[in-house]
Enzyme design. Structure first.
Site, PDB file in Angstrom:
ATOM      1  N   CYS A  72       0.874  -1.175   0.000  1.00 32.11           N
ATOM      2  CA  CYS A  72       0.000   0.000   0.000  1.00 32.11           C
ATOM      3  C   CYS A  72       0.909   1.222   0.000  1.00 32.11           C
ATOM      4  CB  CYS A  72      -1.000  -0.012   1.152  1.00 32.11           C
ATOM      5  SG  CYS A  72      -0.364   0.317   2.808  1.00 32.11           S
ATOM      6  N   HIS A 105      15.421 -13.779  11.058  1.00 33.04           N
ATOM      7  CA  HIS A 105      15.164 -13.730  12.499  1.00 33.04           C
ATOM      8  C   HIS A 105      13.699 -13.852  12.882  1.00 33.04           C
ATOM      9  CE1 HIS A 105      19.191 -11.529  13.535  1.00 33.04           C
ATOM     10  NE2 HIS A 105      19.368 -12.636  12.826  1.00 33.04           N
TER      11      HIS A 105
END
Length: 150
Positions: A72, A105
Site C-alpha cells: 500500500c 530472524h
C-alpha cells in the site's frame, strides 16, 4: 534468481496506491516462472486495503500461498490489517537488510512494501532478498512462538 521459499504460489495484495508496484513485481516474478495468486486490487481505482489483505492473510494461514507480498502507500495500513491474523508475521521492509532480517530472524511470511517510499528497482531487490533468505531458527524460534495471542 533461485527462490528458496516453498514451491507454492506467492500471494499478492494491494490497494490502489500499491497497484502499479504490485503489477511490476508480479511481472518480474512471472518472467522467472514463478506462480502467484493475486487477491486484488486489480486497478488503480480508490479502494480499501482490508478488502484484499484479509483474503490474502487467510490464504497464507491455510497454506494455499507462501509467502505473500502486500503493498500500500506507506505499508502501514495493509501491514496492520495482515497482522490482525494470528498466523501472520507481516514485515514492513523499505530496505534490503530489513527484508533479510525479517526472514532470517522473524520468519516473516508476508513482505509488506511501502509503494510511495521506495523505487521499483529497490523493491525488486527487497523481494529477491526476502524470497531467498532462510529462517535461522534456533533462539529466534522461541521468540516467534511467543507472538500469537493465546
Amino acid at each position: 534468481m533461485s527462490i528458496l521459499i516453498e514451491d507454492k504460489p506467492i500471494g499478492f495484495c494491494s490497494d490502489h496506491a500499491g497497484y502499479e508496484l504490485k503489477s511490476l513485481i508480479e511481472g518480474y516474478l512471472e518472467a522467472d516462472g514463478k506462480t502467484f495468486i493475486d487477491f486484488g486490487t486489480h486497478s488503480a481505482d480508490s479502494c480499501d486495503y482490508p478488502d484484499f489483505a484479509h483474503p490474502c492473510a487467510i490464504a497464507v494461514e491455510r497454506g494455499d500461498v507462501y509467502p505473500a507480498i502486500a503493498i500500500c502507500g506507506s505499508g502501514n495500513g495493509i501491514g496492520m490489517t495482515l497482522n490482525k491474523h494470528q498466523g501472520i508475521r507481516a514485515a514492513l521492509c523499505w530496505d534490503v537488510e530489513l527484508a533479510r532480517l525479517a526472514r532470517a530472524h522473524n520468519n516473516a511470511n508476508v513482505l509488506v512494501l511501502p509503494a510511495r517510499f521506495i523505487a521499483p528497482e529497490l523493491a525488486i531487490k527487497i523481494v529477491d532478498t526476502f524470497l531467498n533468505t532462510e529462517f535461522e531458527g534456533g533462539r529466534h524460534q522461541a521468540r516467534i512462538d511467543k507472538i500469537p495471542v493465546r
